[in-house]
Design a protein around this motif. Sequence first.
Motif, PDB file in Angstrom:
ATOM      1  N   CYS A   1       1.044  -1.298  -0.065  1.00  0.00           N
ATOM      2  CA  CYS A   1      -0.107  -0.063  -0.120  1.00  0.00           C
ATOM      3  C   CYS A   1       0.895   1.196  -0.017  1.00  0.00           C
ATOM      4  O   CYS A   1       1.837   1.524   0.841  1.00  0.00           O
ATOM      5  CB  CYS A   1      -0.543   0.056   1.171  1.00  0.00           C
ATOM      6  SG  CYS A   1      -2.367  -1.218   1.153  1.00  0.00           S
TER       7      CYS A   1
ATOM      8  N   TRP B   1       0.746   4.492   1.339  1.00  0.00           N
ATOM      9  CA  TRP B   1      -0.208   5.157   2.354  1.00  0.00           C
ATOM     10  C   TRP B   1      -0.210   6.817   1.874  1.00  0.00           C
ATOM     11  O   TRP B   1      -1.115   7.343   2.120  1.00  0.00           O
ATOM     12  CB  TRP B   1       0.107   4.924   3.490  1.00  0.00           C
ATOM     13  CG  TRP B   1      -0.047   3.443   3.950  1.00  0.00           C
ATOM     14  CD1 TRP B   1       1.007   2.572   4.190  1.00  0.00           C
ATOM     15  CD2 TRP B   1      -1.353   2.771   4.107  1.00  0.00           C
ATOM     16  NE1 TRP B   1       0.548   1.383   4.403  1.00  0.00           N
ATOM     17  CE2 TRP B   1      -0.857   1.547   4.421  1.00  0.00           C
ATOM     18  CE3 TRP B   1      -2.822   3.282   3.979  1.00  0.00           C
ATOM     19  CZ2 TRP B   1      -1.858   0.328   4.605  1.00  0.00           C
ATOM     20  CZ3 TRP B   1      -3.681   2.348   4.243  1.00  0.00           C
ATOM     21  CH2 TRP B   1      -3.117   0.928   4.571  1.00  0.00           C
TER      22      TRP B   1
ATOM     23  N   ASP C   1      -2.538   6.425  -0.941  1.00  0.00           N
ATOM     24  CA  ASP C   1      -3.587   5.704  -0.767  1.00  0.00           C
ATOM     25  C   ASP C   1      -4.170   4.480  -1.517  1.00  0.00           C
ATOM     26  O   ASP C   1      -5.338   4.214  -1.829  1.00  0.00           O
ATOM     27  CB  ASP C   1      -5.144   6.346  -0.192  1.00  0.00           C
ATOM     28  CG  ASP C   1      -5.799   5.838   0.831  1.00  0.00           C
ATOM     29  OD1 ASP C   1      -5.588   4.762   1.444  1.00  0.00           O
ATOM     30  OD2 ASP C   1      -6.982   6.166   0.999  1.00  0.00           O
TER      31      ASP C   1
ATOM     32  N   CYS D   1      -3.827   0.657  -2.677  1.00  0.00           N
ATOM     33  CA  CYS D   1      -3.620  -0.612  -1.991  1.00  0.00           C
ATOM     34  C   CYS D   1      -3.698  -1.802  -3.167  1.00  0.00           C
ATOM     35  O   CYS D   1      -3.991  -1.722  -4.138  1.00  0.00           O
ATOM     36  CB  CYS D   1      -4.549  -0.878  -1.136  1.00  0.00           C
ATOM     37  SG  CYS D   1      -4.512   0.196   0.418  1.00  0.00           S
TER      38      CYS D   1
ATOM     39  N   GLY E   1      -7.945  -4.853   4.900  1.00  0.00           N
ATOM     40  CA  GLY E   1      -8.078  -3.982   3.800  1.00  0.00           C
ATOM     41  C   GLY E   1      -9.345  -3.388   3.491  1.00  0.00           C
ATOM     42  O   GLY E   1      -9.541  -2.270   2.749  1.00  0.00           O
TER      43      GLY E   1
ATOM     44  N   HIS F   1     -11.801  -0.916   1.407  1.00  0.00           N
ATOM     45  CA  HIS F   1     -11.010   0.010   0.492  1.00  0.00           C
ATOM     46  C   HIS F   1     -11.021  -0.535  -0.819  1.00  0.00           C
ATOM     47  O   HIS F   1     -10.655  -1.702  -0.882  1.00  0.00           O
ATOM     48  CB  HIS F   1      -9.782   0.231   1.228  1.00  0.00           C
ATOM     49  CG  HIS F   1      -8.759   1.405   0.513  1.00  0.00           C
ATOM     50  ND1 HIS F   1      -8.279   1.282  -0.526  1.00  0.00           N
ATOM     51  CD2 HIS F   1      -8.505   2.655   1.180  1.00  0.00           C
ATOM     52  CE1 HIS F   1      -7.862   2.326  -1.099  1.00  0.00           C
ATOM     53  NE2 HIS F   1      -7.762   3.248  -0.004  1.00  0.00           N
TER      54      HIS F   1
ATOM     55  N   TYR G   1     -19.302  -3.867  -3.932  1.00  0.00           N
ATOM     56  CA  TYR G   1     -18.988  -3.028  -2.674  1.00  0.00           C
ATOM     57  C   TYR G   1     -19.725  -3.703  -1.452  1.00  0.00           C
ATOM     58  O   TYR G   1     -19.170  -3.995  -0.399  1.00  0.00           O
ATOM     59  CB  TYR G   1     -19.255  -1.633  -2.660  1.00  0.00           C
ATOM     60  CG  TYR G   1     -19.157  -0.737  -1.510  1.00  0.00           C
ATOM     61  CD1 TYR G   1     -17.842  -0.822  -0.966  1.00  0.00           C
ATOM     62  CD2 TYR G   1     -20.312  -0.413  -0.862  1.00  0.00           C
ATOM     63  CE1 TYR G   1     -17.552   0.036   0.322  1.00  0.00           C
ATOM     64  CE2 TYR G   1     -20.046   0.121   0.551  1.00  0.00           C
ATOM     65  CZ  TYR G   1     -18.798   0.516   0.873  1.00  0.00           C
ATOM     66  OH  TYR G   1     -18.776   1.202   2.252  1.00  0.00           O
TER      67      TYR G   1
ATOM     68  N   SER H   1     -13.815   3.081  11.435  1.00  0.00           N
ATOM     69  CA  SER H   1     -13.397   3.465   9.968  1.00  0.00           C
ATOM     70  C   SER H   1     -12.417   4.439  10.203  1.00  0.00           C
ATOM     71  O   SER H   1     -12.384   5.225  11.062  1.00  0.00           O
ATOM     72  CB  SER H   1     -14.375   3.524   9.341  1.00  0.00           C
ATOM     73  OG  SER H   1     -14.179   3.856   7.895  1.00  0.00           O
TER      74      SER H   1
ATOM     75  N   SER I   1     -15.339   7.249  -0.524  1.00  0.00           N
ATOM     76  CA  SER I   1     -14.342   7.973  -1.233  1.00  0.00           C
ATOM     77  C   SER I   1     -15.029   7.833  -2.460  1.00  0.00           C
ATOM     78  O   SER I   1     -15.833   7.256  -3.323  1.00  0.00           O
ATOM     79  CB  SER I   1     -13.189   7.079  -1.640  1.00  0.00           C
ATOM     80  OG  SER I   1     -12.437   7.572  -2.760  1.00  0.00           O
TER      81      SER I   1
ATOM     82  N   GLU J   1     -13.141   8.278  -5.495  1.00  0.00           N
ATOM     83  CA  GLU J   1     -11.935   7.895  -6.342  1.00  0.00           C
ATOM     84  C   GLU J   1     -12.223   7.209  -7.399  1.00  0.00           C
ATOM     85  O   GLU J   1     -11.684   7.210  -8.495  1.00  0.00           O
ATOM     86  CB  GLU J   1     -11.024   7.340  -5.499  1.00  0.00           C
ATOM     87  CG  GLU J   1     -10.263   8.159  -4.523  1.00  0.00           C
ATOM     88  CD  GLU J   1      -9.394   7.306  -3.360  1.00  0.00           C
ATOM     89  OE1 GLU J   1      -8.084   7.590  -3.214  1.00  0.00           O
ATOM     90  OE2 GLU J   1      -9.891   6.387  -2.724  1.00  0.00           O
TER      91      GLU J   1
ATOM     92  N   HIS K   1     -13.930  -0.308  -8.482  1.00  0.00           N
ATOM     93  CA  HIS K   1     -14.274   0.846  -7.336  1.00  0.00           C
ATOM     94  C   HIS K   1     -15.910   1.273  -8.118  1.00  0.00           C
ATOM     95  O   HIS K   1     -16.198   1.301  -9.154  1.00  0.00           O
ATOM     96  CB  HIS K   1     -13.309   1.975  -7.574  1.00  0.00           C
ATOM     97  CG  HIS K   1     -13.328   2.606  -6.249  1.00  0.00           C
ATOM     98  ND1 HIS K   1     -14.528   2.912  -5.518  1.00  0.00           N
ATOM     99  CD2 HIS K   1     -12.078   3.439  -5.626  1.00  0.00           C
ATOM    100  CE1 HIS K   1     -14.128   3.784  -4.487  1.00  0.00           C
ATOM    101  NE2 HIS K   1     -12.812   4.092  -4.458  1.00  0.00           N
TER     102      HIS K   1
ATOM    103  N   LYS L   1     -14.564  11.434   1.544  1.00  0.00           N
ATOM    104  CA  LYS L   1     -13.154  11.233   1.772  1.00  0.00           C
ATOM    105  C   LYS L   1     -12.237  12.472   1.255  1.00  0.00           C
ATOM    106  O   LYS L   1     -12.420  12.717  -0.007  1.00  0.00           O
ATOM    107  CB  LYS L   1     -12.697   9.887   1.514  1.00  0.00           C
ATOM    108  CG  LYS L   1     -11.127   9.705   1.647  1.00  0.00           C
ATOM    109  CD  LYS L   1     -10.795   8.413   1.044  1.00  0.00           C
ATOM    110  CE  LYS L   1      -9.081   8.181   1.237  1.00  0.00           C
ATOM    111  NZ  LYS L   1      -8.971   6.795   0.617  1.00  0.00           N
TER     112      LYS L   1
END
Length: 295
Positions: free
Chosen positions: A14, A16, A19, A21, A77, A80, A152, A185, A190, A192, A230, A247
């Motif tokens: 990851c 970090w 972010d 992973c 994980g 995420h 998800y 959490s 997110s 993203e 995602h 986020k």
Amino acid sequence: FFFKQKTAYEIVDCDWSSDVCSSDLTPELYRDNSAVDPPGNGNYHLSADLADQAIRYLADHAVFRAQQPFFLQFALGAPHAPLQAPKAYIERYADTFAMGWDQVRSQRLGRQIELGVVPAGTALADRNPEVEAWTALSGDERRLYLALQAAYAGFVEHADAQIGRVLAALDRFGQRDNTLVFVMSDNGASREGGRHGAVDINGPYSGHRDPPDRQLPAIDRIGSADGPAHYPEGWATVGNTPFRRYKTFVDLGGIRSPLVVSWPRAIGERGAVRYQFAHAVDIVATILEIGRAHV
């Protein structure tokens, strides 16, 4: 005691700072200073592996040091990105979100009020301006977005099942009643995944985003090793109900996160909601205060 943080048996690739992973199906792992190769049997999942390692740790403690305190960080994980879960978990949610994110947000707020998670009269924040109304989306967009959200949801349920396994082990070893458990959490949902989400999150992470028509041919791969997915930012607004933004934002949608605490021997209430302000920095101080009081 366990909560969401990094562990000694962990994802190590990851970044970090950004972010990003690794895969939950083919992660790079280390124990101490030695590399660990996941079994190549096609059924591996990091969340289940971490639960196995946590249970092994608890079993050793129960056999050799049952009267001593212990500290365990169980750091999943999940959820995420990349979203990866067994297909059976994903399929359970194939139709769950068909009403679309606007109606799901409204229903979720109603449920939060019913449970006392938010006060009665709480207003739902306006849909974030970059998110289109569900009714304005094309059929292809809806089909892709529903499949990504199902991944998800299945990922979350699979993670919850692993937490349940660890709690069941505490019961078996006679440690549950006097174990202080925090489940938490680190931030809000997110954005993203961007407008369309991604069947393969490596694209958006590399600055390349495909429209739905380019992603739909790979829709059956979502959640697999070849479909590290995602969700689109519209579903992130659902995850942050009833707040605005996501986020990386200082709005409540970015910084307000769940915290569940259990300690059967000392906390007699079940399902109670506490409204006092709390911050992550309070957790260690609280544990130390409890420890001093029970020495």
